[in-house]
Design a protein around this motif. Sequence first.
Motif, PDB file in Angstrom:
ATOM      1  N   ALA A 107       0.831  -1.200   0.000  1.00 40.41           N
ATOM      2  CA  ALA A 107       0.000   0.000   0.000  1.00 40.41           C
ATOM      3  C   ALA A 107       0.868   1.254   0.000  1.00 40.41           C
ATOM      4  CB  ALA A 107      -0.897  -0.023   1.226  1.00 40.41           C
ATOM      5  N   PRO A 108       0.306   2.388  -0.432  1.00 44.06           N
ATOM      6  CA  PRO A 108       1.106   3.622  -0.518  1.00 44.06           C
ATOM      7  C   PRO A 108       1.826   3.982   0.791  1.00 44.06           C
ATOM      8  CG  PRO A 108      -1.015   3.947  -1.576  1.00 44.06           C
ATOM      9  CD  PRO A 108      -1.066   2.596  -0.940  1.00 44.06           C
ATOM     10  N   LEU A 109       1.183   3.757   1.906  1.00 47.32           N
ATOM     11  CA  LEU A 109       1.850   4.064   3.176  1.00 47.32           C
ATOM     12  C   LEU A 109       2.115   2.778   3.966  1.00 47.32           C
ATOM     13  CD1 LEU A 109      -0.191   7.274   4.146  1.00 47.32           C
ATOM     14  CD2 LEU A 109       2.010   7.133   2.983  1.00 47.32           C
ATOM     15  N   GLY A 110       2.250   1.665   3.235  1.00 48.96           N
ATOM     16  CA  GLY A 110       2.487   0.364   3.878  1.00 48.96           C
ATOM     17  C   GLY A 110       3.962   0.021   3.975  1.00 48.96           C
ATOM     18  N   THR A 111       4.259  -1.268   3.860  1.00 47.38           N
ATOM     19  CA  THR A 111       5.630  -1.731   4.092  1.00 47.38           C
ATOM     20  C   THR A 111       6.437  -1.970   2.809  1.00 47.38           C
ATOM     21  OG1 THR A 111       4.797  -4.001   4.183  1.00 47.38           O
ATOM     22  CG2 THR A 111       5.060  -2.854   6.299  1.00 47.38           C
ATOM     23  N   GLY A 112       5.932  -1.464   1.676  1.00 48.16           N
ATOM     24  CA  GLY A 112       6.634  -1.674   0.404  1.00 48.16           C
ATOM     25  C   GLY A 112       8.050  -1.153   0.381  1.00 48.16           C
ATOM     26  N   ILE A 113       8.338  -0.148   1.207  1.00 46.21           N
ATOM     27  CA  ILE A 113       9.688   0.431   1.223  1.00 46.21           C
ATOM     28  C   ILE A 113      10.653  -0.373   2.096  1.00 46.21           C
ATOM     29  CG2 ILE A 113       8.960   2.806   0.696  1.00 46.21           C
ATOM     30  CD1 ILE A 113       9.081   3.388   3.710  1.00 46.21           C
ATOM     31  N   TYR A 114      10.127  -1.387   2.790  1.00 45.77           N
ATOM     32  CA  TYR A 114      10.988  -2.229   3.624  1.00 45.77           C
ATOM     33  C   TYR A 114      11.130  -3.605   2.994  1.00 45.77           C
ATOM     34  CZ  TYR A 114       9.561   1.408   6.874  1.00 45.77           C
ATOM     35  OH  TYR A 114       9.291   2.614   7.443  1.00 45.77           O
ATOM     36  N   LYS A 144      -3.084   3.006  -5.211  1.00 45.19           N
ATOM     37  CA  LYS A 144      -4.147   3.993  -5.031  1.00 45.19           C
ATOM     38  C   LYS A 144      -4.857   4.335  -6.331  1.00 45.19           C
ATOM     39  CE  LYS A 144      -4.825   8.388  -2.646  1.00 45.19           C
ATOM     40  NZ  LYS A 144      -4.085   9.516  -2.041  1.00 45.19           N
ATOM     41  N   GLU A 145      -4.093   4.735  -7.342  1.00 45.82           N
ATOM     42  CA  GLU A 145      -4.722   5.154  -8.601  1.00 45.82           C
ATOM     43  C   GLU A 145      -4.658   4.104  -9.697  1.00 45.82           C
ATOM     44  OE1 GLU A 145      -4.053   9.255  -9.807  1.00 45.82           O
ATOM     45  OE2 GLU A 145      -2.947   9.541  -7.938  1.00 45.82           O
ATOM     46  N   LYS A 146      -3.830   3.090  -9.499  1.00 42.60           N
ATOM     47  CA  LYS A 146      -3.640   2.042 -10.508  1.00 42.60           C
ATOM     48  C   LYS A 146      -3.314   2.666 -11.875  1.00 42.60           C
ATOM     49  CE  LYS A 146      -4.954  -1.845  -8.320  1.00 42.60           C
ATOM     50  NZ  LYS A 146      -4.160  -3.054  -8.252  1.00 42.60           N
TER      51      LYS A 146
END
Length: 341
Positions: free
Chosen positions: A175-182, A213-215
């Motif tokens: 998700a945009p503010l999820g854990t994708g950056i980790y 979010k916007e796909k």
Amino acid sequence: MENINWKELSFGYMKTDYNVRCYYRDGKWGELEVSSSEEIPIHMAATCLHYGQEGFEGLKAFRGKDGKVRVFRMDENAKRLASTAHGIMMAEFPIEKFREAVAKVIRLNQRFIPPYGTGASLYLRPLLIGTGAQVGVKPATEYLFVVFVTPVGPYFKGGFTTNPYVITRKYDRSAPLGTGIYKVGGNYAASMRAHSEACHGGEYACEFYLDAKEKHYIDEAGAANFFGIKNNTYITPKSTSILPSITNKSLMQLAEHLGMKTERRPIPIEELETFEEAGACGTAAVISPIQRIDDLDNNKSYVISKDGQPGPWCKKLYTALQQIQYGEAEDVFGWCDIIDL
Ligand SMILES: *Cc1c(COP(=O)(O)O)cnc(C)c1O
């Protein structure tokens, strides 16, 4: 290890002699320990098992033309693991201890470092897990850091080639503010069904995720960042849900060094049509050049490589980065650490 066929090695696990471990207990990290066991005894209520308190890294060591062994940008991996730890409230493993553990595990397993010229390398897998028992949802008070190694073969066995990719809309990786950056296992668990369904058992090399979010914008592949090239410019997505790839960061620096411009900004899907070249990048392949990206929901195929061959910039960047890793070119950026064996 005269009986290993280095060139035919896959990207899989092979038992090696030792791994290096470190325990976090009573609020502090202990000394590095050497183990010859492949197993980790673990409490059944450990937070890594129930609540995904787990992070990992991936980096490589190379035997160079001069016989020296180089590890590529290990400080960056150490920093990213610390960022992952901070992100999911694990004890941060100190950068200096990470460096020591990496040097130690390479030295102890030196008979598994593939010879120069085989295209193979020694893959290192550091792991940080919450081992303390909790049943309520809260961070563990005990952690284990482990780093093991396994030799891996060249990614491109039949030479540097392009691959087809596919866009998935049915699932999000993060998700945009999820854990994708980790770099956490949870993101990978979230991508397995997507990968299996989207790639049709190997018809595509990998799936590309769009921003959740916007796909509408390209995020990244399951385990590799995206970049596109046009008008002498290297362009890679800016997004809050992609993993900051060290390979991508290095390619951007190299691109500038070789006279290209670089941009980090959102890339809308339609823009795929305009790229002269594109690639997926990460430690495993360095660059996997993209032949085309299919958008099956819209009956559209974005063909990037008309002749099916990797483009000149992909070749140039790929070669330049590998030459630094194998000690064939001057390490102008100071990316490699030479390990005293
Ligand atoms: C590890 C990883 C990458 C690649 O990162 P490198 O540091 O270049 O190996 C890209 N995307 C995801 C999701 C990853 O986990």
